[in-house]
Design a protein around this motif. Sequence first.
Motif, mmCIF file in Angstrom:
data_model
loop_
_atom_site.group_PDB
_atom_site.id
_atom_site.type_symbol
_atom_site.label_atom_id
_atom_site.label_comp_id
_atom_site.label_asym_id
_atom_site.label_seq_id
_atom_site.Cartn_x
_atom_site.Cartn_y
_atom_site.Cartn_z
ATOM 1 N N ASP A 84 28.103 57.753 46.692
ATOM 2 C CA ASP A 84 27.995 57.374 48.101
ATOM 3 C C ASP A 84 26.888 58.170 48.791
ATOM 4 O O ASP A 84 26.134 57.620 49.610
ATOM 5 N N THR A 85 26.791 59.461 48.457
ATOM 6 C CA THR A 85 25.739 60.305 49.049
ATOM 7 C C THR A 85 24.357 59.800 48.661
ATOM 8 O O THR A 85 23.458 59.693 49.499
ATOM 9 N N LEU A 86 24.171 59.478 47.379
ATOM 10 C CA LEU A 86 22.873 59.003 46.921
ATOM 11 C C LEU A 86 22.527 57.659 47.549
ATOM 12 O O LEU A 86 21.385 57.438 47.977
ATOM 13 N N ARG A 87 23.497 56.767 47.622
ATOM 14 C CA ARG A 87 23.237 55.465 48.248
ATOM 15 C C ARG A 87 22.790 55.646 49.701
ATOM 16 O O ARG A 87 21.860 54.987 50.167
ATOM 17 N N ARG A 91 21.386 58.302 51.059
ATOM 18 C CA ARG A 91 20.076 58.931 51.143
ATOM 19 C C ARG A 91 18.957 57.947 50.801
ATOM 20 O O ARG A 91 17.840 58.066 51.291
ATOM 21 N N TRP A 92 19.256 56.991 49.927
ATOM 22 C CA TRP A 92 18.241 56.012 49.539
ATOM 23 C C TRP A 92 18.259 54.767 50.434
ATOM 24 O O TRP A 92 17.569 53.793 50.170
ATOM 25 N N GLY A 93 19.112 54.793 51.469
ATOM 26 C CA GLY A 93 19.199 53.638 52.342
ATOM 27 C C GLY A 93 19.960 52.488 51.726
ATOM 28 O O GLY A 93 19.758 51.327 52.091
ATOM 29 N N LEU A 94 20.845 52.817 50.774
ATOM 30 C CA LEU A 94 21.610 51.776 50.089
ATOM 31 C C LEU A 94 23.091 51.882 50.415
ATOM 32 O O LEU A 94 23.942 51.476 49.624
ATOM 33 N N ALA A 128 19.942 52.146 41.454
ATOM 34 C CA ALA A 128 19.657 53.579 41.592
ATOM 35 C C ALA A 128 18.156 53.763 41.798
ATOM 36 O O ALA A 128 17.363 53.541 40.887
ATOM 37 N N GLU A 129 17.762 54.162 42.999
ATOM 38 C CA GLU A 129 16.342 54.211 43.349
ATOM 39 C C GLU A 129 15.619 55.442 42.818
ATOM 40 O O GLU A 129 14.456 55.390 42.443
ATOM 41 N N TRP A 130 16.282 56.616 42.842
ATOM 42 C CA TRP A 130 15.675 57.884 42.439
ATOM 43 C C TRP A 130 14.299 58.059 43.105
ATOM 44 O O TRP A 130 13.300 58.362 42.443
ATOM 45 N N THR A 131 14.269 57.862 44.407
ATOM 46 C CA THR A 131 13.010 57.959 45.149
ATOM 47 C C THR A 131 12.406 59.357 45.087
ATOM 48 O O THR A 131 11.186 59.515 45.166
ATOM 49 N N GLY A 132 13.254 60.370 44.981
ATOM 50 C CA GLY A 132 12.756 61.739 44.861
ATOM 51 C C GLY A 132 12.609 62.191 43.427
ATOM 52 O O GLY A 132 12.339 63.362 43.155
ATOM 53 N N ASN A 133 12.821 61.251 42.483
ATOM 54 C CA ASN A 133 12.672 61.505 41.056
ATOM 55 C C ASN A 133 13.540 62.677 40.592
ATOM 56 O O ASN A 133 14.712 62.711 40.904
ATOM 57 N N PHE A 134 12.970 63.632 39.885
ATOM 58 C CA PHE A 134 13.783 64.696 39.298
ATOM 59 C C PHE A 134 14.310 65.663 40.350
ATOM 60 O O PHE A 134 15.289 66.375 40.101
ATOM 61 N N ARG A 135 13.712 65.689 41.518
ATOM 62 C CA ARG A 135 14.277 66.492 42.605
ATOM 63 C C ARG A 135 15.614 65.898 43.049
ATOM 64 O O ARG A 135 16.554 66.626 43.373
ATOM 65 N N ASP A 136 15.688 64.563 43.095
ATOM 66 C CA ASP A 136 16.954 63.911 43.427
ATOM 67 C C ASP A 136 18.021 64.246 42.400
ATOM 68 O O ASP A 136 19.176 64.512 42.743
ATOM 69 N N LEU A 137 17.648 64.203 41.119
ATOM 70 C CA LEU A 137 18.617 64.490 40.057
ATOM 71 C C LEU A 137 19.087 65.930 40.136
ATOM 72 O O LEU A 137 20.283 66.218 39.997
ATOM 73 N N ASN A 138 18.151 66.851 40.360
ATOM 74 C CA ASN A 138 18.524 68.264 40.484
ATOM 75 C C ASN A 138 19.476 68.481 41.650
ATOM 76 O O ASN A 138 20.495 69.178 41.515
ATOM 77 N N ALA A 139 19.168 67.874 42.809
ATOM 78 C CA ALA A 139 20.041 68.029 43.977
ATOM 79 C C ALA A 139 21.407 67.409 43.731
ATOM 80 O O ALA A 139 22.445 67.957 44.141
ATOM 81 N N SER A 140 21.429 66.257 43.035
ATOM 82 C CA SER A 140 22.684 65.573 42.754
ATOM 83 C C SER A 140 23.594 66.427 41.880
ATOM 84 O O SER A 140 24.784 66.592 42.163
#
Length: 539
Positions: free
Chosen positions: A442-445, A447-450, A407-419
Amino acid sequence: MKKKNVVFGILGSVMDRASRRRGRWDQRWEKWRPTVALFQQTELPIHHFCLLYNEAEAGLVKDIQGDIEMLSPQTRVDCLPVNFDAPWDLAQVYLTLSAFLKKQKFHSRDDYYFHITTGSHIQQICVFLVTEARLFPGKLLQSSPRQTEAEEYPIQVIDLDLSRYDEIASRFKQEHLEGTDYLKAGIQTRNKAFNTMIAQIERVAIQSRAPMLITGPTGAGKSQLARRIYELKKLRRQVDGAFVEINCATLRGDNAMSALFGHSKGAYTGAASARDGLLKSADGGVLFLDEIGELGADEQAMLLRAIEEKQFLPLGSDKPVQSAFQLIAGTNRDLRLDVRKGAFREDLLARINLWVYQLPGLKERKEDLEPNLDYELAQYAGQQGAHVTFSREARKAYLEFALSPGAEWTGNFRDLNASVTRMATLCDGGRITTEVVRNEIDTLRNRWGLELDVAEADAMLERCLGVDLVRSLDYIERVQLEAVIRVCAGCQSAAEAGRALYDVSRLQKSSTNDSHRLGVYLKKYGLSFDAVRRLGISN
Protein backbone atom coordinates in the motif's frame (compact mmCIF):
# COMPACT_ATOMS: atom_id res chain seq x y z
CA MET A 1 56.78 16.75 -12.04
CA LYS A 2 58.48 14.44 -14.56
CA LYS A 3 57.81 10.74 -14.05
CA LYS A 4 60.58 8.49 -12.81
CA ASN A 5 61.49 5.22 -14.51
CA VAL A 6 61.47 2.29 -12.11
CA VAL A 7 62.81 -1.04 -13.39
CA PHE A 8 62.44 -4.45 -11.75
CA GLY A 9 64.63 -7.37 -12.76
CA ILE A 10 65.57 -10.90 -11.70
CA LEU A 11 69.28 -11.64 -11.20
CA GLY A 12 70.73 -13.86 -13.93
CA SER A 13 72.89 -16.30 -12.00
CA VAL A 14 74.74 -17.30 -15.19
CA MET A 15 74.32 -14.45 -17.68
CA ASP A 16 75.10 -11.70 -15.15
CA ARG A 17 78.23 -13.41 -13.81
CA ALA A 18 81.78 -12.34 -14.75
CA SER A 19 84.87 -14.42 -14.12
CA ARG A 20 87.07 -13.36 -11.19
CA ARG A 21 90.06 -15.31 -12.45
CA ARG A 22 93.29 -13.32 -12.83
CA GLY A 23 93.13 -10.91 -15.75
CA ARG A 24 89.53 -11.59 -16.58
CA TRP A 25 87.78 -9.46 -13.99
CA ASP A 26 88.91 -6.25 -15.65
CA GLN A 27 87.56 -7.57 -18.97
CA ARG A 28 84.03 -7.87 -17.57
CA TRP A 29 82.97 -4.67 -19.33
CA GLU A 30 83.45 -6.36 -22.67
CA LYS A 31 81.03 -9.16 -21.78
CA TRP A 32 77.26 -8.74 -22.22
CA ARG A 33 75.75 -8.98 -18.77
CA PRO A 34 72.01 -8.18 -19.21
CA THR A 35 71.42 -6.53 -15.85
CA VAL A 36 74.53 -4.37 -16.04
CA ALA A 37 73.83 -3.62 -19.73
CA LEU A 38 70.66 -1.78 -18.69
CA PHE A 39 73.01 0.95 -17.44
CA GLN A 40 75.20 0.93 -20.55
CA GLN A 41 72.51 2.62 -22.66
CA THR A 42 71.02 6.11 -22.65
CA GLU A 43 67.67 5.51 -24.37
CA LEU A 44 65.89 4.85 -21.08
CA PRO A 45 67.30 6.59 -17.98
CA ILE A 46 66.70 4.47 -14.91
CA HIS A 47 66.01 6.34 -11.69
CA HIS A 48 65.26 3.36 -9.47
CA PHE A 49 66.29 -0.27 -9.96
CA CYS A 50 64.94 -3.20 -7.93
CA LEU A 51 66.96 -6.41 -8.30
CA LEU A 52 65.30 -9.65 -7.17
CA TYR A 53 67.73 -12.37 -6.17
CA ASN A 54 68.06 -15.66 -4.33
CA GLU A 55 69.94 -15.26 -1.06
CA ALA A 56 72.41 -17.94 -2.18
CA GLU A 57 73.64 -15.45 -4.82
CA ALA A 58 74.54 -12.68 -2.34
CA GLY A 59 78.16 -12.49 -3.61
CA LEU A 60 77.11 -12.00 -7.24
CA VAL A 61 74.55 -9.38 -6.18
CA LYS A 62 77.30 -7.37 -4.49
CA ASP A 63 79.37 -7.39 -7.70
CA ILE A 64 76.41 -6.34 -9.85
CA GLN A 65 75.41 -3.57 -7.46
CA GLY A 66 78.95 -2.21 -7.44
CA ASP A 67 79.13 -2.11 -11.24
CA ILE A 68 75.75 -0.38 -11.50
CA GLU A 69 76.88 2.29 -9.04
CA MET A 70 79.99 2.89 -11.15
CA LEU A 71 77.97 3.24 -14.37
CA SER A 72 74.98 5.16 -12.98
CA PRO A 73 75.67 6.68 -9.55
CA GLN A 74 72.41 8.66 -9.69
CA THR A 75 70.31 5.47 -9.79
CA ARG A 76 68.83 4.19 -6.56
CA VAL A 77 69.48 0.43 -6.38
CA ASP A 78 67.49 -1.86 -4.08
CA CYS A 79 68.50 -5.52 -3.86
CA LEU A 80 65.50 -7.54 -2.72
CA PRO A 81 65.82 -11.20 -1.65
CA VAL A 82 63.10 -13.35 -3.22
CA ASN A 83 63.76 -17.07 -2.93
CA PHE A 84 62.36 -19.04 -5.86
CA ASP A 85 62.82 -22.47 -4.32
CA ALA A 86 61.93 -24.20 -7.59
CA PRO A 87 62.66 -21.77 -10.45
CA TRP A 88 61.40 -24.29 -13.04
CA ASP A 89 58.06 -24.92 -11.29
CA LEU A 90 55.45 -22.74 -13.01
CA ALA A 91 52.91 -22.63 -10.17
CA GLN A 92 55.52 -22.05 -7.45
CA VAL A 93 57.25 -19.24 -9.34
CA TYR A 94 53.98 -17.53 -10.23
CA LEU A 95 52.70 -17.63 -6.65
CA THR A 96 56.03 -16.43 -5.23
CA LEU A 97 56.29 -13.57 -7.72
CA SER A 98 52.66 -12.47 -7.33
CA ALA A 99 52.95 -12.55 -3.53
CA PHE A 100 56.07 -10.38 -3.73
CA LEU A 101 54.41 -7.82 -6.02
CA LYS A 102 51.31 -7.54 -3.85
CA LYS A 103 53.54 -6.27 -1.04
CA GLN A 104 55.12 -3.54 -3.18
CA LYS A 105 53.80 0.01 -3.29
CA PHE A 106 53.38 1.42 -6.78
CA HIS A 107 52.74 5.09 -7.50
CA SER A 108 50.74 6.39 -10.45
CA ARG A 109 53.31 9.17 -10.98
CA ASP A 110 56.07 6.66 -11.92
CA ASP A 111 56.59 4.48 -15.01
CA TYR A 112 57.35 0.84 -14.27
CA TYR A 113 59.22 -1.76 -16.33
CA PHE A 114 60.10 -5.40 -15.71
CA HIS A 115 63.32 -6.63 -17.30
CA ILE A 116 62.58 -10.09 -18.69
CA THR A 117 65.91 -11.02 -20.25
CA THR A 118 67.31 -12.73 -17.17
CA GLY A 119 65.99 -15.55 -15.00
CA SER A 120 64.77 -18.99 -16.03
CA HIS A 121 62.29 -19.39 -18.87
CA ILE A 122 59.58 -20.16 -16.32
CA GLN A 123 60.42 -16.98 -14.41
CA GLN A 124 60.21 -15.00 -17.65
CA ILE A 125 56.80 -16.51 -18.45
CA CYS A 126 55.54 -15.62 -14.99
CA VAL A 127 56.75 -12.05 -15.40
CA PHE A 128 54.60 -11.90 -18.52
CA LEU A 129 51.63 -13.32 -16.62
CA VAL A 130 51.73 -10.98 -13.64
CA THR A 131 52.07 -8.03 -16.00
CA GLU A 132 49.12 -9.19 -18.10
CA ALA A 133 47.06 -9.64 -14.92
CA ARG A 134 48.02 -6.10 -13.84
CA LEU A 135 49.60 -7.35 -10.63
CA PHE A 136 52.60 -5.48 -11.98
CA PRO A 137 51.33 -2.10 -13.30
CA GLY A 138 53.91 -1.50 -16.00
CA LYS A 139 55.54 -2.60 -19.24
CA LEU A 140 58.01 -5.31 -20.16
CA LEU A 141 61.59 -4.49 -21.06
CA GLN A 142 63.99 -6.66 -23.04
CA SER A 143 67.71 -6.10 -23.57
CA SER A 144 70.02 -7.80 -26.06
CA PRO A 145 73.73 -7.91 -27.04
CA ARG A 146 75.11 -5.11 -29.19
CA GLN A 147 76.38 -5.69 -32.72
CA THR A 148 79.55 -3.60 -32.40
CA GLU A 149 81.52 -2.17 -29.51
CA ALA A 150 80.69 1.34 -30.70
CA GLU A 151 76.97 0.78 -30.13
CA GLU A 152 74.97 0.93 -26.93
CA TYR A 153 73.26 -2.19 -25.70
CA PRO A 154 69.78 -2.09 -27.30
CA ILE A 155 66.60 -2.31 -25.26
CA GLN A 156 62.96 -2.56 -26.34
CA VAL A 157 59.46 -2.76 -24.92
CA ILE A 158 57.84 -6.03 -26.01
CA ASP A 159 54.38 -7.57 -26.20
CA LEU A 160 54.16 -11.32 -26.79
CA ASP A 161 51.17 -13.61 -27.27
CA LEU A 162 50.42 -15.55 -24.08
CA SER A 163 47.43 -17.47 -25.43
CA ARG A 164 49.30 -20.76 -25.54
CA TYR A 165 49.80 -20.82 -21.78
CA ASP A 166 46.39 -22.38 -21.14
CA GLU A 167 47.14 -23.48 -17.58
CA ILE A 168 47.76 -19.94 -16.38
CA ALA A 169 45.13 -18.45 -18.68
CA SER A 170 42.58 -20.06 -16.37
CA ARG A 171 43.98 -17.88 -13.59
CA PHE A 172 43.18 -14.80 -15.66
CA LYS A 173 39.61 -16.01 -16.13
CA GLN A 174 39.24 -16.53 -12.39
CA GLU A 175 40.63 -13.06 -11.63
CA HIS A 176 38.23 -11.61 -14.22
CA LEU A 177 35.27 -13.38 -12.58
CA GLU A 178 36.37 -12.11 -9.17
CA GLY A 179 36.52 -8.58 -10.61
CA THR A 180 33.01 -8.72 -12.10
CA ASP A 181 31.65 -10.21 -8.88
CA TYR A 182 33.25 -7.33 -6.97
CA LEU A 183 31.67 -4.73 -9.26
CA LYS A 184 28.28 -6.33 -8.62
CA ALA A 185 28.87 -6.28 -4.83
CA GLY A 186 28.60 -10.06 -4.80
CA ILE A 187 24.98 -9.99 -6.05
CA GLN A 188 24.30 -12.97 -8.33
CA THR A 189 22.57 -10.96 -11.02
CA ARG A 190 20.65 -12.85 -13.71
CA ASN A 191 20.09 -10.22 -16.40
CA LYS A 192 22.26 -11.27 -19.34
CA ALA A 193 22.72 -7.79 -20.81
CA PHE A 194 23.69 -6.33 -17.42
CA ASN A 195 26.19 -9.11 -16.75
CA THR A 196 27.77 -8.62 -20.19
CA MET A 197 28.12 -4.90 -19.54
CA ILE A 198 29.73 -5.45 -16.11
CA ALA A 199 32.20 -7.91 -17.64
CA GLN A 200 33.36 -5.24 -20.10
CA ILE A 201 33.53 -2.58 -17.37
CA GLU A 202 35.82 -4.88 -15.38
CA ARG A 203 38.23 -5.17 -18.31
CA VAL A 204 38.19 -1.44 -19.01
CA ALA A 205 38.61 -0.56 -15.33
CA ILE A 206 41.93 -2.41 -15.03
CA GLN A 207 43.24 -1.67 -18.53
CA SER A 208 42.44 2.01 -19.05
CA ARG A 209 42.63 5.39 -17.37
CA ALA A 210 40.45 7.06 -20.00
CA PRO A 211 37.24 8.81 -18.87
CA MET A 212 34.10 6.71 -18.43
CA LEU A 213 30.49 7.88 -18.77
CA ILE A 214 27.78 6.07 -16.81
CA THR A 215 24.23 6.93 -17.81
CA GLY A 216 20.88 5.77 -16.48
CA PRO A 217 17.86 6.85 -14.45
CA THR A 218 18.07 8.17 -10.90
CA GLY A 219 18.54 5.34 -8.42
CA ALA A 220 19.94 2.87 -10.98
CA GLY A 221 23.24 2.68 -9.06
CA LYS A 222 25.62 5.00 -10.94
CA SER A 223 27.34 6.29 -7.82
CA GLN A 224 27.72 2.81 -6.30
CA LEU A 225 29.19 1.45 -9.54
CA ALA A 226 31.66 4.35 -9.80
CA ARG A 227 32.91 3.69 -6.26
CA ARG A 228 33.20 -0.03 -7.00
CA ILE A 229 35.25 0.71 -10.12
CA TYR A 230 37.60 2.82 -8.01
CA GLU A 231 37.92 0.14 -5.34
CA LEU A 232 38.64 -2.52 -7.97
CA LYS A 233 41.32 -0.32 -9.55
CA LYS A 234 42.84 0.21 -6.13
CA LEU A 235 42.89 -3.53 -5.46
CA ARG A 236 44.61 -4.03 -8.82
CA ARG A 237 47.11 -1.26 -8.00
CA GLN A 238 45.89 1.06 -10.76
CA VAL A 239 45.39 4.08 -8.47
CA ASP A 240 46.93 5.31 -5.25
CA GLY A 241 44.85 8.45 -4.74
CA ALA A 242 41.38 9.03 -3.30
CA PHE A 243 37.85 8.58 -4.63
CA VAL A 244 36.31 12.05 -4.84
CA GLU A 245 32.59 12.44 -5.59
CA ILE A 246 30.36 15.45 -6.21
CA ASN A 247 26.85 15.94 -7.59
CA CYS A 248 27.23 18.76 -10.11
CA ALA A 249 23.60 19.80 -9.59
CA THR A 250 24.71 21.23 -6.22
CA LEU A 251 27.31 23.54 -7.80
CA ARG A 252 26.41 27.08 -8.81
CA GLY A 253 28.36 30.27 -9.64
CA ASP A 254 31.71 30.96 -7.97
CA ASN A 255 31.04 28.04 -5.67
CA ALA A 256 31.16 25.68 -8.64
CA MET A 257 34.55 26.95 -9.86
CA SER A 258 35.99 27.00 -6.37
CA ALA A 259 34.68 23.55 -5.42
CA LEU A 260 36.05 21.93 -8.57
CA PHE A 261 39.25 23.82 -9.28
CA GLY A 262 40.03 25.59 -6.00
CA HIS A 263 40.79 29.27 -5.58
CA SER A 264 43.56 31.58 -4.48
CA LYS A 265 43.29 33.89 -1.51
CA GLY A 266 41.12 36.91 -2.33
CA ALA A 267 39.84 35.39 -5.59
CA TYR A 268 36.35 36.61 -4.73
CA THR A 269 34.51 38.18 -1.82
CA GLY A 270 34.77 35.86 1.16
CA ALA A 271 37.81 33.92 -0.13
CA ALA A 272 39.89 34.61 2.97
CA SER A 273 42.32 31.77 2.27
CA ALA A 274 43.41 29.56 -0.62
CA ARG A 275 41.52 26.33 -1.26
CA ASP A 276 42.38 23.10 -3.05
CA GLY A 277 39.54 21.98 -5.31
CA LEU A 278 38.10 18.52 -5.85
CA LEU A 279 40.22 17.94 -8.96
CA LYS A 280 43.37 18.40 -6.92
CA SER A 281 42.01 16.16 -4.16
CA ALA A 282 41.51 13.41 -6.75
CA ASP A 283 45.17 13.52 -7.88
CA GLY A 284 46.29 9.93 -8.48
CA GLY A 285 42.75 8.66 -7.89
CA VAL A 286 39.27 8.82 -9.37
CA LEU A 287 36.96 11.82 -9.69
CA PHE A 288 33.25 10.99 -10.02
CA LEU A 289 31.17 13.89 -11.35
CA ASP A 290 27.55 12.84 -10.99
CA GLU A 291 25.01 14.71 -13.14
CA ILE A 292 27.80 16.20 -15.22
CA GLY A 293 25.19 17.73 -17.53
CA GLU A 294 24.43 20.29 -14.81
CA LEU A 295 27.86 21.94 -15.11
CA GLY A 296 27.97 25.48 -16.47
CA ALA A 297 29.77 26.44 -19.68
CA ASP A 298 32.86 27.84 -17.91
CA GLU A 299 33.24 24.75 -15.74
CA GLN A 300 32.90 22.51 -18.79
CA ALA A 301 35.69 24.38 -20.59
CA MET A 302 38.06 24.16 -17.63
CA LEU A 303 37.22 20.49 -17.07
CA LEU A 304 38.08 19.70 -20.68
CA ARG A 305 41.50 21.28 -20.27
CA ALA A 306 42.07 19.42 -17.01
CA ILE A 307 41.25 16.09 -18.66
CA GLU A 308 43.46 16.67 -21.68
CA GLU A 309 46.42 18.45 -20.11
CA LYS A 310 46.25 17.17 -16.52
CA GLN A 311 46.44 20.76 -15.29
CA PHE A 312 44.11 23.70 -14.67
CA LEU A 313 44.01 27.21 -13.21
CA PRO A 314 42.39 27.70 -9.78
CA LEU A 315 39.96 30.60 -9.56
CA GLY A 316 41.89 33.88 -9.29
CA SER A 317 45.29 32.29 -9.97
CA ASP A 318 47.61 32.45 -12.98
CA LYS A 319 49.70 29.49 -11.82
CA PRO A 320 48.52 26.10 -13.15
CA VAL A 321 47.97 23.18 -10.79
CA GLN A 322 48.68 19.62 -11.91
CA SER A 323 46.42 16.67 -11.15
CA ALA A 324 46.46 13.22 -12.76
CA PHE A 325 43.02 11.78 -12.06
CA GLN A 326 40.69 9.43 -13.88
CA LEU A 327 37.26 10.88 -14.57
CA ILE A 328 34.04 8.92 -14.23
CA ALA A 329 31.00 10.99 -15.18
CA GLY A 330 27.37 10.17 -14.47
CA THR A 331 24.15 11.53 -15.93
CA ASN A 332 20.46 10.72 -16.27
CA ARG A 333 20.18 13.05 -19.27
CA ASP A 334 20.80 12.60 -22.98
CA LEU A 335 23.95 14.66 -23.39
CA ARG A 336 23.72 14.41 -27.18
CA LEU A 337 20.43 16.26 -26.99
CA ASP A 338 22.03 18.83 -24.66
CA VAL A 339 24.80 19.34 -27.24
CA ARG A 340 22.21 20.07 -29.93
CA LYS A 341 20.53 22.55 -27.59
CA GLY A 342 23.88 24.25 -26.86
CA ALA A 343 23.74 23.29 -23.18
CA PHE A 344 26.73 20.93 -23.26
CA ARG A 345 30.07 21.23 -25.06
CA GLU A 346 30.43 18.89 -28.01
CA ASP A 347 34.21 18.61 -27.54
CA LEU A 348 33.78 17.67 -23.87
CA LEU A 349 31.25 14.98 -24.73
CA ALA A 350 33.60 13.64 -27.39
CA ARG A 351 36.33 13.43 -24.73
CA ILE A 352 34.29 11.58 -22.10
CA ASN A 353 32.26 9.17 -24.22
CA LEU A 354 34.99 6.71 -25.16
CA TRP A 355 33.49 4.23 -22.67
CA VAL A 356 29.75 4.74 -22.20
CA TYR A 357 27.59 2.41 -20.10
CA GLN A 358 23.81 2.66 -19.77
CA LEU A 359 22.60 1.29 -16.44
CA PRO A 360 19.08 -0.11 -16.78
CA GLY A 361 16.37 0.69 -14.25
CA LEU A 362 14.96 -1.94 -11.92
CA LYS A 363 11.89 -2.50 -14.12
CA GLU A 364 14.24 -3.50 -16.95
CA ARG A 365 16.02 -6.01 -14.70
CA LYS A 366 13.14 -7.73 -12.97
CA GLU A 367 14.96 -11.05 -12.92
CA ASP A 368 17.54 -9.34 -10.68
CA LEU A 369 14.97 -8.11 -8.19
CA GLU A 370 15.02 -11.25 -6.03
CA PRO A 371 18.83 -11.43 -5.58
CA ASN A 372 18.86 -7.68 -4.87
CA LEU A 373 16.12 -8.22 -2.28
CA ASP A 374 18.39 -10.71 -0.49
CA TYR A 375 21.30 -8.26 -0.79
CA GLU A 376 19.27 -5.46 0.82
CA LEU A 377 18.28 -7.76 3.70
CA ALA A 378 21.94 -8.67 4.22
CA GLN A 379 22.92 -4.99 4.12
CA TYR A 380 20.27 -4.17 6.74
CA ALA A 381 21.55 -6.98 8.96
CA GLY A 382 25.11 -5.71 8.68
CA GLN A 383 24.18 -2.11 9.42
CA GLN A 384 21.67 -2.73 12.22
CA GLY A 385 23.06 -5.94 13.66
CA ALA A 386 19.63 -7.58 13.34
CA HIS A 387 18.88 -10.61 11.16
CA VAL A 388 15.54 -10.26 9.35
CA THR A 389 13.79 -12.79 7.10
CA PHE A 390 10.46 -13.17 5.29
CA SER A 391 7.91 -15.82 6.06
CA ARG A 392 7.39 -18.01 2.99
CA GLU A 393 3.96 -16.56 2.28
CA ALA A 394 5.14 -12.97 2.81
CA ARG A 395 8.12 -13.39 0.47
CA LYS A 396 5.90 -14.86 -2.23
CA ALA A 397 3.37 -12.02 -1.90
CA TYR A 398 6.05 -9.34 -1.99
CA LEU A 399 7.77 -10.79 -5.05
CA GLU A 400 4.48 -11.24 -6.88
CA PHE A 401 3.75 -7.57 -6.41
CA ALA A 402 7.32 -6.45 -7.07
CA LEU A 403 7.41 -8.33 -10.37
CA SER A 404 3.92 -7.36 -11.48
CA PRO A 405 3.34 -4.88 -14.32
CA GLY A 406 1.85 -2.45 -11.79
CA ALA A 407 5.09 -2.15 -9.78
CA GLU A 408 6.63 1.07 -11.10
CA TRP A 409 9.94 1.19 -9.16
CA THR A 410 10.30 4.83 -10.21
CA GLY A 411 13.16 5.30 -7.77
CA ASN A 412 14.76 2.04 -8.91
CA PHE A 413 17.11 0.49 -6.34
CA ARG A 414 16.57 3.38 -3.94
CA ASP A 415 12.90 2.38 -3.80
CA LEU A 416 13.86 -1.23 -3.10
CA ASN A 417 16.31 -0.22 -0.38
CA ALA A 418 13.71 2.01 1.30
CA SER A 419 11.07 -0.72 1.01
CA VAL A 420 13.25 -3.35 2.68
CA THR A 421 14.29 -0.90 5.39
CA ARG A 422 10.66 -0.12 6.24
CA MET A 423 9.63 -3.77 6.39
CA ALA A 424 12.69 -4.82 8.39
CA THR A 425 12.15 -1.99 10.87
CA LEU A 426 8.42 -2.56 11.38
CA CYS A 427 8.43 -6.35 11.64
CA ASP A 428 8.34 -8.14 15.00
CA GLY A 429 10.91 -10.71 16.03
CA GLY A 430 12.94 -10.37 12.85
CA ARG A 431 10.15 -11.93 10.77
CA ILE A 432 8.42 -10.08 7.92
CA THR A 433 4.82 -11.27 7.76
CA THR A 434 2.11 -10.99 5.10
CA GLU A 435 0.56 -8.14 7.10
CA VAL A 436 3.81 -6.18 6.94
CA VAL A 437 4.04 -6.90 3.22
CA ARG A 438 0.43 -5.82 2.68
CA ASN A 439 1.08 -2.49 4.36
CA GLU A 440 4.30 -2.01 2.40
CA ILE A 441 2.54 -2.67 -0.90
CA ASP A 442 0.00 0.00 0.00
CA THR A 443 2.88 2.38 0.82
CA LEU A 444 4.58 1.73 -2.52
CA ARG A 445 1.34 2.13 -4.47
CA ASN A 446 0.71 5.41 -2.73
CA ARG A 447 4.23 6.71 -3.40
CA TRP A 448 3.99 5.75 -7.07
CA GLY A 449 0.56 7.32 -7.44
CA LEU A 450 -1.09 3.92 -7.72
CA GLU A 451 -3.14 4.08 -4.53
CA LEU A 452 -5.99 1.60 -4.92
CA ASP A 453 -9.32 2.04 -3.25
CA VAL A 454 -9.99 -1.23 -1.42
CA ALA A 455 -13.71 -1.05 -2.02
CA GLU A 456 -13.16 -0.55 -5.75
CA ALA A 457 -10.75 -3.50 -5.90
CA ASP A 458 -13.23 -5.76 -4.10
CA ALA A 459 -16.03 -4.60 -6.39
CA MET A 460 -13.91 -5.45 -9.44
CA LEU A 461 -13.25 -8.96 -8.15
CA GLU A 462 -16.89 -9.43 -7.19
CA ARG A 463 -18.00 -8.54 -10.71
CA CYS A 464 -15.74 -11.27 -12.06
CA LEU A 465 -16.10 -13.97 -9.38
CA GLY A 466 -19.15 -13.21 -7.28
CA VAL A 467 -19.32 -12.13 -3.65
CA ASP A 468 -19.15 -15.58 -2.05
CA LEU A 469 -16.07 -16.73 -3.96
CA VAL A 470 -14.17 -13.50 -3.31
CA ARG A 471 -14.76 -13.80 0.43
CA SER A 472 -13.44 -17.37 0.40
CA LEU A 473 -10.08 -16.36 -1.07
CA ASP A 474 -6.88 -15.76 0.88
CA TYR A 475 -5.35 -12.30 0.68
CA ILE A 476 -2.52 -13.60 -1.53
CA GLU A 477 -5.03 -15.02 -4.03
CA ARG A 478 -7.00 -11.77 -4.09
CA VAL A 479 -3.86 -9.72 -4.75
CA GLN A 480 -2.77 -12.05 -7.52
CA LEU A 481 -6.21 -12.17 -9.15
CA GLU A 482 -6.49 -8.39 -8.96
CA ALA A 483 -3.14 -8.05 -10.78
CA VAL A 484 -4.17 -10.57 -13.45
CA ILE A 485 -7.52 -8.85 -14.06
CA ARG A 486 -5.89 -5.43 -14.33
CA VAL A 487 -3.35 -6.73 -16.87
CA CYS A 488 -6.07 -8.45 -18.89
CA ALA A 489 -8.16 -5.27 -18.87
CA GLY A 490 -5.27 -3.37 -20.43
CA CYS A 491 -4.42 -5.91 -23.16
CA GLN A 492 -6.04 -6.54 -26.52
CA SER A 493 -5.49 -10.32 -26.55
CA ALA A 494 -4.87 -13.26 -24.25
CA ALA A 495 -1.42 -13.73 -25.81
CA GLU A 496 -0.44 -10.14 -25.01
CA ALA A 497 -1.65 -10.51 -21.43
CA GLY A 498 0.16 -13.84 -21.08
CA ARG A 499 3.44 -12.33 -22.27
CA ALA A 500 3.14 -9.53 -19.69
CA LEU A 501 2.24 -11.88 -16.83
CA TYR A 502 4.82 -14.61 -17.59
CA ASP A 503 7.57 -12.25 -18.76
CA VAL A 504 10.40 -14.13 -16.99
CA SER A 505 9.40 -17.79 -16.88
CA ARG A 506 8.44 -17.80 -20.57
CA LEU A 507 12.09 -17.15 -21.46
CA GLN A 508 13.11 -20.39 -19.79
CA LYS A 509 10.84 -22.54 -21.97
CA SER A 510 11.81 -23.96 -25.36
CA SER A 511 8.31 -23.23 -26.64
CA THR A 512 5.71 -20.90 -25.18
CA ASN A 513 1.93 -20.67 -25.28
CA ASP A 514 1.25 -17.75 -22.99
CA SER A 515 -2.45 -17.49 -23.78
CA HIS A 516 -2.89 -21.16 -22.87
CA ARG A 517 -1.12 -20.70 -19.51
CA LEU A 518 -3.31 -17.72 -18.75
CA GLY A 519 -6.40 -19.65 -19.77
CA VAL A 520 -5.54 -22.52 -17.42
CA TYR A 521 -5.06 -20.09 -14.54
CA LEU A 522 -8.36 -18.28 -15.16
CA LYS A 523 -10.25 -21.53 -15.62
CA LYS A 524 -9.57 -22.44 -11.97
CA TYR A 525 -11.92 -19.60 -11.06
CA GLY A 526 -14.43 -20.26 -13.82
CA LEU A 527 -13.19 -17.32 -15.88
CA SER A 528 -11.96 -16.63 -19.42
CA PHE A 529 -9.87 -13.81 -20.88
CA ASP A 530 -12.80 -12.27 -22.72
CA ALA A 531 -15.02 -12.34 -19.61
CA VAL A 532 -12.28 -10.89 -17.40
CA ARG A 533 -11.50 -8.12 -19.86
CA ARG A 534 -15.16 -7.22 -20.25
CA LEU A 535 -15.94 -7.27 -16.53
CA GLY A 536 -12.62 -5.82 -15.39
CA ILE A 537 -12.99 -2.59 -17.35
CA SER A 538 -16.70 -2.08 -16.82
CA ASN A 539 -18.06 0.36 -14.24
